[in-house]
Design an enzyme around this catalytic site. Structure first.
Site, short mmCIF file in Angstrom:
data_model
loop_
_atom_site.label_atom_id
_atom_site.label_comp_id
_atom_site.label_asym_id
_atom_site.label_seq_id
_atom_site.Cartn_x
_atom_site.Cartn_y
_atom_site.Cartn_z
N ALA A 42 25.89 21.48 -7.17
CA ALA A 42 24.24 20.95 -8.07
C ALA A 42 24.06 18.95 -7.37
CB ALA A 42 24.47 20.92 -9.23
N LEU A 43 25.18 17.96 -7.29
CA LEU A 43 25.63 17.15 -6.86
C LEU A 43 24.65 17.18 -5.27
CD1 LEU A 43 28.28 16.02 -7.17
CD2 LEU A 43 26.53 15.35 -8.25
N GLU A 44 24.66 18.11 -4.36
CA GLU A 44 23.87 18.47 -3.14
C GLU A 44 23.01 18.59 -3.03
OE1 GLU A 44 27.49 19.64 -3.23
OE2 GLU A 44 27.81 17.59 -2.57
N VAL A 66 23.92 26.18 -10.80
CA VAL A 66 24.54 26.46 -12.26
C VAL A 66 25.66 25.82 -12.08
CG1 VAL A 66 25.60 28.28 -13.96
CG2 VAL A 66 23.92 28.67 -12.50
N HIS A 74 34.28 15.39 -15.34
CA HIS A 74 33.39 16.17 -13.91
C HIS A 74 32.02 17.34 -14.45
CE1 HIS A 74 32.86 17.91 -9.74
NE2 HIS A 74 32.39 16.41 -9.58
N1 LIG Z 1 31.73 22.54 -10.84
C1 LIG Z 1 30.63 23.20 -10.32
C2 LIG Z 1 29.97 22.15 -9.03
N2 LIG Z 1 30.23 20.90 -8.69
C3 LIG Z 1 30.73 21.14 -7.34
C4 LIG Z 1 29.53 19.73 -7.13
O1 LIG Z 1 28.04 19.96 -7.53
C5 LIG Z 1 29.88 19.20 -5.72
O2 LIG Z 1 29.61 20.30 -4.55
C6 LIG Z 1 31.16 18.43 -5.05
O3 LIG Z 1 31.61 17.66 -6.09
C7 LIG Z 1 31.50 18.24 -3.94
O4 LIG Z 1 30.68 17.08 -3.93
N3 LIG Z 1 28.72 22.42 -8.84
C8 LIG Z 1 27.93 23.37 -9.42
O5 LIG Z 1 26.51 23.55 -9.11
N4 LIG Z 1 28.36 24.25 -10.87
C9 LIG Z 1 29.20 23.31 -10.92
O6 LIG Z 1 29.74 24.17 -12.20
C1 LIG Z 2 31.25 21.21 -13.68
C2 LIG Z 2 32.15 21.21 -13.25
O1 LIG Z 2 32.11 20.57 -11.80
C3 LIG Z 2 33.41 22.04 -13.46
O2 LIG Z 2 32.89 23.47 -12.63
C4 LIG Z 2 34.94 22.00 -12.83
O3 LIG Z 2 35.96 22.04 -13.60
P1 LIG Z 2 36.94 21.09 -14.05
O4 LIG Z 2 36.18 20.38 -15.26
O5 LIG Z 2 37.87 21.88 -15.05
O6 LIG Z 2 37.77 20.71 -13.17
#
Ligand SMILES: Nc1c(NC[C@H](O)[C@H](O)[C@H](O)CO)[nH]c(=O)[nH]c1=O
Ligand SMILES: CC(=O)[C@@H](O)COP(=O)(O)O
Length: 140
Positions: A42-44, A66, A74
């Protein structure tokens, strides 16, 4: 006929497939075209939309993804910053619908991703379509 770019953060394949089904169905039922690109998370998504918008090839954008809470802060970072990035882009007159789910667990995600239930993918596509209409209204 307009063209929308769907930018999906493919973190959970089965959930993304459901969101895509809803978004694509809504766009096709409105008589428009769509293209889909995939980013890691999602951050991208906001950055990808910003890049794509510079091409001038798309009339609107649908953000899909999602984010499921884990053990750390995070979840807040990913949820809040992806939403903030999309809001900033929308304030710059991009027609965007936000279908990035931010949920506590998979069950909440499934209910919201399924087109036959809460259809958040379709909802995001319809939001983008409405913003496209408004941009046309105010540009004229
Ligand atoms: N934990 C979830 C993420 N984490 C990844 C970040 O969005 C990003 O891709 C990473 O930090 C590298 O920059 N992304 C989701 O879309 N959903 C998650 O549950
Ligand atoms: C939303 C997230 O970044 C999550 O999936 C990462 O899990 P965690 O907080 O246990 O490292």
């Amino acid at each position: 006929m307009a063209k929308l770019l769907i930018v999906e953060a493919r973190f959970y394949d089965h959930l993304n497939d459901l969101l895509l089904d809803g978004a694509r169905t809504a766009i096709e039922e409105a008589g428009h075209k769509h293209e889909t690109i995939t980013v890691p998370g999602a951050l991208e998504v906001p950055g990808a939309i910003a890049m794509a918008a510079e091409s001038g090839r798309y009339d609107g954008f649908v953000a899909l993804g999602v984010v499921i809470r884990g053990e750390t802060y995070h979840f807040e970072v990913v949820s809040n910053e992806s939403a903030r990035g999309l809001m900033a882009l929308s304030m710059d007159s991009l027609a965007i619908g936000n279908g990035i789910l931010t949920v506590e667990n998979e069950a909440q995600a499934l209910t919201r991703a399924r087109r036959t239930e809460k259809d958040k993918g379709g909802e995001a596509a319809k939001a983008a379509l409405r913003m496209m209409e408004l941009r046309e209204k105010f540009a004229g």
